[in-house]
Motif scaffolding. Sequence first.
Motif, PDB file in Angstrom:
ATOM      1  N   GLY A  35      50.234  15.019   5.249  1.00 56.00           N
ATOM      2  CA  GLY A  35      49.615  13.862   5.872  1.00 56.00           C
ATOM      3  C   GLY A  35      49.091  12.868   4.848  1.00 56.00           C
ATOM      4  O   GLY A  35      49.117  13.118   3.638  1.00 56.00           O
ATOM      5  N   GLY A  86      46.226  12.121   3.861  1.00 51.46           N
ATOM      6  CA  GLY A  86      45.150  12.621   3.015  1.00 51.46           C
ATOM      7  C   GLY A  86      45.632  13.182   1.696  1.00 51.46           C
ATOM      8  O   GLY A  86      44.859  13.280   0.733  1.00 51.46           O
ATOM      9  N   ALA A  89      43.377   6.146   6.999  1.00 54.57           N
ATOM     10  CA  ALA A  89      44.196   7.355   7.130  1.00 54.57           C
ATOM     11  C   ALA A  89      44.077   8.251   5.907  1.00 54.57           C
ATOM     12  O   ALA A  89      44.018   9.482   6.027  1.00 54.57           O
ATOM     13  N   GLY A 111      42.122  11.555   6.415  1.00 49.63           N
ATOM     14  CA  GLY A 111      43.076  12.661   6.355  1.00 49.63           C
ATOM     15  C   GLY A 111      42.830  13.616   5.218  1.00 49.63           C
ATOM     16  O   GLY A 111      43.281  14.773   5.252  1.00 49.63           O
ATOM     17  N   PRO A 159      42.838  16.400   8.394  1.00 46.81           N
ATOM     18  CA  PRO A 159      44.226  15.981   8.665  1.00 46.81           C
ATOM     19  C   PRO A 159      44.547  15.976  10.153  1.00 46.81           C
ATOM     20  O   PRO A 159      43.933  16.707  10.938  1.00 46.81           O
ATOM     21  N   GLN A 160      45.523  15.153  10.514  1.00 46.98           N
ATOM     22  CA  GLN A 160      45.964  15.080  11.901  1.00 46.98           C
ATOM     23  C   GLN A 160      46.661  16.380  12.304  1.00 46.98           C
ATOM     24  O   GLN A 160      47.216  17.089  11.475  1.00 46.98           O
ATOM     25  N   ALA A 219      46.630  19.401   3.095  1.00 42.47           N
ATOM     26  CA  ALA A 219      46.581  18.073   2.467  1.00 42.47           C
ATOM     27  C   ALA A 219      46.151  18.184   1.014  1.00 42.47           C
ATOM     28  O   ALA A 219      46.705  17.525   0.127  1.00 42.47           O
TER      29      ALA A 219
END
Length: 524
Positions: A114, A116, A272, A276, A280-281, A291
Amino acid sequence: MEGFFNSINKIFEFIVPVADFLWDFPTNFQWYSNIPIIGKFSLAILLLVGSGIYFTFKMGFVQCTKFKKGIKILAEKKSHEAGISPLASFLLSSAMRIGPGNIVGVTGAISVGGPGAIFWMWVSAFFGMATAFVEAVLAQIFKEKKDDEFVGGLPFYGMKILGNKRAIGIVLAVLFIVYAMFCIPAQTFNIVTSLSSVVETITGTVYERQSLLYYAITILLIASVVVTVFKGINGVTKVTDKLVPIMAIVYVGITLVIIIFNLDKVPVFFTAVFAGAFKPQAIFGGAFGVALAQGIKRGLMSNEAGQGTITMAAATADTDHPVEQGLVQALGVFLDTMVIATMTGIVVVMASLWAAESGVAWESIKGSKLTVYLTSVQYLIPGTAFDSIATIIISLCYGLFAFTTLLGMILFAEISGNFISKSKKCINTIRSLGAFIFVPFGCLTVLSGLELGNLWYISDLVNILVVYANVPILLLGCKIVFKALDNYNSTKGAKFNSLDIGIETPCWGNYGIDDYKEEKEVSM
């Protein structure tokens, strides 16, 4: 032909699990992988990051306190009787650092970890600057003179630090030569395919791998490599002096144009990345450690701090003090990760192709890092005349990244080979291996329509072996660097003599003790 290559690929099948095991060790053991956060990091990453943190604190954050001094050194124009200038050495090392990994590696880190991952990539680069400083200073201190050139690097300082045993230096030299040679075919593959992509974009025609276009690119590439590498260090630096600034400026420039097209998405990028980095998503697994691990791994693999690969370039420079080249090489990490790799990250994150509103089938493209990147570019500038122009320029940059990396591999293998023998026969053998064997081999795999995954794993295997060899040597030899830095600070960068820090070296303490004492008495 295809059967021949497949047979070669199969021979090296055993390399894959060995390389994976060493890179992942000890995360491949459940007891270790269950440890929160730390369990996500392999020994190699812990060694690289840990040493960077240690060096940073021991040297008082030298990458910050002397950042401006490093820039000043690059800007200075001084005559030199031997070797190359600090700037030429910087560009030569950047030729290796700024490679295809700045595009596909960074894109891969984001695809898995992601946005991050970019934050942790920055963190790893910050501490990596200190590691690059240490290995560059060691390369300078223990360099040797060959005619009007300097040679040195990991085999040279490795031998001195590990008991002055020549056999150790030979093993390190052979290890690096093998690593460099087996990296060449992959870079060759990148060059041929990127240049063919440019032609296809311009003409609107898709060419078969056996077409005249591919053969023409192959011939041109082999000829260019042969003409360049057989001119030695000065020949290669004449090329990298020109290509590295051009490809860096063009790549940054094209990215800035894309950013201008999408100014409204800039806040999205920073949000983001920072969000992130710690949360993280879900689409990326939602795990903080993923990440973190991806960013640090890709950051270190991109800027190569601690891997010993840039030490050959660091040794070639003619400087007044070894610390000067350390400051220069620290800037190389900054340029590679904080600037070039970040440009890639900005494009990929601003596009956010994984988001449902993008309308892109993320699951179908995320496996191909270059496809993700190029699709991100097209997504950010849809339906404009700039679309094709951007694709062409980026493909050219990708090819140039690979070409300068290829030249650097052969040259650094040559510099390492000087430890084994400085004879013309030995050096020309290494040049010939690269130019006449491994480059054509890479071209032939393209013409055959193959990607020999198992074969490329050899470079991964030798790379991790170099990391495991180099980082402990840096930790053992760092006291020499600390003394050199103290000397640099106390003398305000005056001409260095290794006897000042208690050691005698080929290039920095090459006259007798009596002469040295007499000179010191006169100066007092």
